[in-house]
Design a protein around this motif. Sequence first.
Motif, PDB file in Angstrom:
ATOM      1  N   TYR A 126     -10.545  -2.659   3.092  1.00  8.60           N
ATOM      2  CA  TYR A 126     -11.507  -1.832   3.838  1.00  8.60           C
ATOM      3  C   TYR A 126     -11.059  -1.466   5.249  1.00  8.60           C
ATOM      4  N   ALA A 163      -6.771   4.793   1.038  1.00 11.43           N
ATOM      5  CA  ALA A 163      -7.069   4.897  -0.391  1.00 11.43           C
ATOM      6  C   ALA A 163      -8.308   4.080  -0.751  1.00 11.43           C
ATOM      7  N   ALA A 164      -9.046   4.562  -1.739  1.00  9.73           N
ATOM      8  CA  ALA A 164     -10.302   3.915  -2.128  1.00  9.73           C
ATOM      9  C   ALA A 164     -10.090   2.487  -2.600  1.00  9.73           C
ATOM     10  N   ASP A 165      -8.945   2.215  -3.232  1.00 13.38           N
ATOM     11  CA  ASP A 165      -8.693   0.873  -3.765  1.00 13.38           C
ATOM     12  C   ASP A 165      -7.926  -0.024  -2.802  1.00 13.38           C
ATOM     13  N   SER A 166      -7.712   0.438  -1.563  1.00  8.10           N
ATOM     14  CA  SER A 166      -7.058  -0.378  -0.535  1.00  8.10           C
ATOM     15  C   SER A 166      -8.091  -1.253   0.167  1.00  8.10           C
ATOM     16  N   LYS A 175     -10.790   2.162   6.524  1.00  6.73           N
ATOM     17  CA  LYS A 175     -12.098   2.817   6.548  1.00  6.73           C
ATOM     18  C   LYS A 175     -12.888   2.373   7.775  1.00  6.73           C
ATOM     19  N   GLU A 208      -1.838  -4.766   5.149  1.00  5.02           N
ATOM     20  CA  GLU A 208      -3.122  -4.379   4.556  1.00  5.02           C
ATOM     21  C   GLU A 208      -3.772  -3.238   5.325  1.00  5.02           C
ATOM     22  N   LEU A 245       0.838  -1.200   0.000  1.00  6.64           N
ATOM     23  CA  LEU A 245       0.000   0.000   0.000  1.00  6.64           C
ATOM     24  C   LEU A 245       0.875   1.252   0.000  1.00  6.64           C
TER      25      LEU A 245
END
Length: 270
Positions: free
Chosen positions: A193, A188-191, A196, A220, A183
């Motif tokens: 979850y 990031a949106a494509d990482s 978040k 991750e 990463l």
Amino acid sequence: MKKSTITIALATPRVATSLEDGLERVRFFMSEAANQEAEIVCFPEAYLPGLRGQDFDVFAFDEAQHNRTLQAVAEAARNLRITTILGMERPTKMGRQIVAYVFDERGNRQGAQTKNQLDPSEDQFYVPGNVRRLFFAGDVKFGIAICHEGWRYPETVRWAATRGAKIVFHPQHTGHEQKGVKLKKWGAADSPYYEKAMAMRARENTIYFASVNYALRFQESATSLIDPSGECQAFQPYGEEGVLIATVDLEKATGLLASRYAPDRYRAET
């Protein structure tokens, strides 16, 4: 008079190759935290001897080694005058448990939080616990939710928040040692979850959420401190061993949204 801030340390060690190696890393990061005037230091999930079922070897860990670890960490906590949260494996008659032991600044063991909600992949290695509790560093109340609990069972975090916890610590393991994606940007949106989810656990309870990972080659999620608004206050760079030091503004951790939780409004209609 209650304090308005507290400095915490989130330790991100590499996977331990032996009990001696692991204890050396634990003592080192406890010392680093104390030298930077942290009052609490937290380590990742099941750090000693390591989380089973992953892509690294876990050294033998029996009751004697478990007890030796408790004694060594209690002594270090007492000598360094620092409250310590250590993720460990605990042998029981029913099987192995994932626990987080808490030692106060005098080296006394306050107790342990068990992992009560196991990831399905962990069923072959561990048995779940069945109690939740709160802990203190001085007059600062905190809770613990371990890995999968904080990701998939937000009620484990709310349990502590509704009872006055200012911080919930989240010892965890997410990532790999052998292969994976590196990463580059936090949240990031494509990482995956996970980061978040960290933000939501803090924001939906108006408390601090302190998530603590291993220093894996392919992490991750980062070791991170999330403030009560859901913003990332600080994080440890991916894959880098180290200790993240941050000051928590306790007055911001109002627990407002947690305090508005009204379970009596969820009665089933008959």
